[in-house]
Design a protein around this motif. Structure first.
Motif, PDB file in Angstrom:
ATOM      1  N   VAL A  72     -31.774  -4.315   0.412  1.00 58.79           N
ATOM      2  CA  VAL A  72     -30.903  -5.449   0.123  1.00 58.79           C
ATOM      3  C   VAL A  72     -30.670  -6.224   1.406  1.00 58.79           C
ATOM      4  N   GLY A  73     -31.316  -7.350   1.527  1.00 62.00           N
ATOM      5  CA  GLY A  73     -31.208  -8.164   2.733  1.00 62.00           C
ATOM      6  C   GLY A  73     -31.761  -9.544   2.460  1.00 62.00           C
ATOM      7  N   GLN A 162     -34.686 -10.192   9.985  1.00 55.37           N
ATOM      8  CA  GLN A 162     -33.297 -10.021   9.553  1.00 55.37           C
ATOM      9  C   GLN A 162     -32.342 -10.700  10.538  1.00 55.37           C
ATOM     10  N   ALA A 163     -32.577 -10.527  11.839  1.00 52.98           N
ATOM     11  CA  ALA A 163     -31.728 -11.156  12.849  1.00 52.98           C
ATOM     12  C   ALA A 163     -31.810 -12.676  12.773  1.00 52.98           C
ATOM     13  N   ASN A 164     -33.007 -13.183  12.491  1.00 51.30           N
ATOM     14  CA  ASN A 164     -33.187 -14.626  12.348  1.00 51.30           C
ATOM     15  C   ASN A 164     -32.396 -15.162  11.160  1.00 51.30           C
ATOM     16  N   SER A 165     -32.360 -14.410  10.075  1.00 48.58           N
ATOM     17  CA  SER A 165     -31.600 -14.824   8.890  1.00 48.58           C
ATOM     18  C   SER A 165     -30.104 -14.851   9.184  1.00 48.58           C
ATOM     19  N   ILE A 183     -26.497 -11.773  20.602  1.00 41.80           N
ATOM     20  CA  ILE A 183     -25.839 -10.789  21.475  1.00 41.80           C
ATOM     21  C   ILE A 183     -24.901  -9.902  20.662  1.00 41.80           C
ATOM     22  N   PHE A 184     -24.150 -10.507  19.739  1.00 39.83           N
ATOM     23  CA  PHE A 184     -23.219  -9.738  18.906  1.00 39.83           C
ATOM     24  C   PHE A 184     -23.970  -8.742  18.025  1.00 39.83           C
ATOM     25  N   ILE A 185     -25.084  -9.182  17.420  1.00 40.79           N
ATOM     26  CA  ILE A 185     -25.874  -8.283  16.558  1.00 40.79           C
ATOM     27  C   ILE A 185     -26.408  -7.104  17.370  1.00 40.79           C
ATOM     28  N   PHE A 357     -24.951 -11.590   6.633  1.00 39.15           N
ATOM     29  CA  PHE A 357     -24.672 -10.848   7.853  1.00 39.15           C
ATOM     30  C   PHE A 357     -24.625  -9.348   7.573  1.00 39.15           C
ATOM     31  N   PHE A 358     -23.856  -8.940   6.571  1.00 36.56           N
ATOM     32  CA  PHE A 358     -23.706  -7.507   6.307  1.00 36.56           C
ATOM     33  C   PHE A 358     -24.988  -6.904   5.739  1.00 36.56           C
ATOM     34  N   PHE A 359     -25.628  -7.598   4.787  1.00 39.30           N
ATOM     35  CA  PHE A 359     -26.862  -7.078   4.205  1.00 39.30           C
ATOM     36  C   PHE A 359     -27.960  -6.974   5.267  1.00 39.30           C
ATOM     37  N   ALA A 360     -28.119  -8.019   6.065  1.00 42.99           N
ATOM     38  CA  ALA A 360     -29.183  -8.014   7.064  1.00 42.99           C
ATOM     39  C   ALA A 360     -28.864  -7.055   8.205  1.00 42.99           C
TER      40      ALA A 360
END
Length: 493
Positions: A72-73, A162-165, A183-185, A357-360
């Motif tokens: 799920v993302g 995923q980070a790009n999304s 940076i946060f991710i 954000f949460f799914f990815a």
């Protein structure tokens, strides 16, 4: 180089994988007696007792949440929108079909992963396609090949995607700069990844059910608000799937081909059935009932929830919004955000950004878990190698937050496709074992017993299994049942 990657991607997804996925899905559906339909309710029965675990494994529920975290993302939100714009509404039908067939494939690969699992040097269960290729088929070279493809796909490429999304969604909804989002991710992902497999499982167990339920409730609200459009939406999907609308215009063949290709491609990207990824989570579980096939049922449910529930929600939101334009320039997560905003107001775009954000984010940590399991297969739990790999994955997450990724998406398709081919060959070669385990489980279930795997009854398999993993399971299950009988007698008295 980019042209070569696109060429290989088109070859894999334009012909090879369409036939393989559908054919093997049909094969396991028939050989397992239409298990995904016949035992549909049993998936939920197994889920009721899925919170059990031991010191070596995570619970079946945690394994399901971990696999759903990876599934799920972007595939559910951005991927569905891409399938719609590239393949038309008919692509959704082919996503459904590949998911229904894929449920049987998921049962096969996750059952095998449970059977051939091992313990690493820290005492945690590990397993997956690479392990059943080595132990079940005696082909370590095949496992090495699979592991390399998985490390490229899940360790690096998918995490960049995923980070790009996340960065795109946060930029569109809140105006955050991709650098700060990246940076946060990285910091948040590192805090989970460096905690090990059990921390990853606990995080997925906490976040995934809440976000999936919230998204489902919002989609249900949209559908109920537009319930009069529902018959037209389903009619549009079915007609487009078989080219009924395009037949009069003379574009039947091309339209159907695009619907099939995009539906199958995005369907696999979303539910991952047959790809060989989810079995890495399935193998980490302590199954209950204590039988490899029980984890097959749990992972079948994962495919159902991912595609037939969550992806359908996204498709309904887009098709009911009036924002869908076939082959339009607005696609991906932007289309999903616009569609939801049209239904519920501007906060819809914010909700999608938060959901993405949460799914990815959970996809990133679950993808890492898959990759680490295969790195351990290659390096036998080399601590320095794992530490270096963790930093490399975080670097790729940072890169994905900042870069534009058209070629990376194609590389994801290629690496995912090669993974799937290697895994599908393996599970076909081991299909006799899958059928044997399914029959054993269902024979015990029909007799009113708790299905329990006793390796002593299968001497042809016993020599292939990790020593100590399944040896004392039958005795343990009998003790468990005796304790329950004693408790029941005390309660009754």
């Amino acid at each position: 180089m980019a042209d070569l990657i696109h060429l290989v991607s088109d070859l894999l997804w334009g012909s090879v994988l369409v036939y393989l996925l559908v054919g093997i899905g049909v094969y396991f559906t028939v050989r397992l007696g239409f298990i995904q339909f016949r035992h549909f309710g049993h998936m939920f029965s197994v889920l009721k007792n899925s919170r059990k675990a031991d010191k070596s494994g995570i619970s079946s529920f945690q394994a399901l949440c971990t696999s759903l975290a990876a599934r799920v993302g972007t595939g559910n939100m951005a991927g569905v929108a891409i399938a719609l714009t590239a393949g038309g509404p008919g692509a959704i039908f082919w996503m459904w079909l590949i998911a229904m067939l894929g449920m049987a494939t998921a049962f096969a690969e996750s059952t095998l992963a449970q059977l051939y699992k091992t313990r690493d040097s820290d005492g945690n269960y590990r397993g997956g396609p690479a392990y059943y290729m080595e132990k079940g088929l005696g082909m370590r070279w095949m496992g090495v090949l699979f592991s390399i493809f998985l490390l490229i796909a899940f360790g690096f490429v998918f995490n960049a995607v995923q980070a790009n999304s996340i960065a795109s969604a946060m930029s569109g909804a809140f105006g955050f700069k991709p650098l700060y989002v990246g940076i946060f991710i990285v910091l948040l992902s590192s805090s989970i990844i460096f905690g090990g497999v059990k921390k990853i499982a606990r995080t997925a167990e906490l976040i995934v059910p809440i976000m999936a339920l919230a998204y489902l409730l919002l989609a249900l609200f949209v559908v109920l608000s537009n319930v009069e459009k529902l018959p037209d939406v389903f009619t549009l999907i079915i007609k487009s799937a078989f080219g009924f609308k395009e037949a009069a215009a003379g574009g039947l063949g091309y339209a159907v081909a695009q619907a099939v290709i995009n539906g199958v491609k995005r369907g696999l990207f979303s539910n991952e059935a047959g790809m060989g990824s989810a079995p890495n989570a399935a193998a980490s579980a302590t199954p209950y009932p204590p039988h490899p096939a029980s984890q097959g049922y749990v992972q079948m449910l994962g495919v159902f929830v991912d595609t037939l529930v969550i992806c359908t929600c996204t498709a309904a939101i887009i098709l009911m919004s009036g924002k869908f334009v076939p082959h339009g320039t607005v696609t991906g997560i932007e289309l999903t955000q616009q569609a939801l905003s049209a239904q519920v107001g501007d906060w819809g775009s914010i909700f999608v950004a938060i959901a993405i954000f949460f799914f990815a984010f959970t996809s990133i940590i679950a993808n890492y878990h898959y990759a680490e399991t295969n790195l351990i297969f290659l390096e036998h739990n080399n601590k320095k190698g794992i530490l270096f790999f963790r930093f490399a994955v975080m670097a790729m997450v940072m890169f994905g937050s900042l870069a534009t990724l058209p070629t990376v998406w194609s590389l994801a398709d290629v690496s995912m496709g090669m993974m799937a081919i290697v895994n599908l060959v393996a599970i076909i070669l081991l299909s006799g074992v899958v059928v044997k385990l399914a029959k054993d489980y269902n024979r015990q279930l029909a007799a009113g017993k708790l299905p329990t795997f006793d390796a002593r009854e299968y001497p042809e398999l016993q020599s292939q299994l990790e020593e100590g993993v399944w040896d004392n399971l039958a005795e343990g299950a009998e003790q468990d049942k005796e304790v329950k009988r004693t408790r029941l007698q005390v309660d009754n008295s």
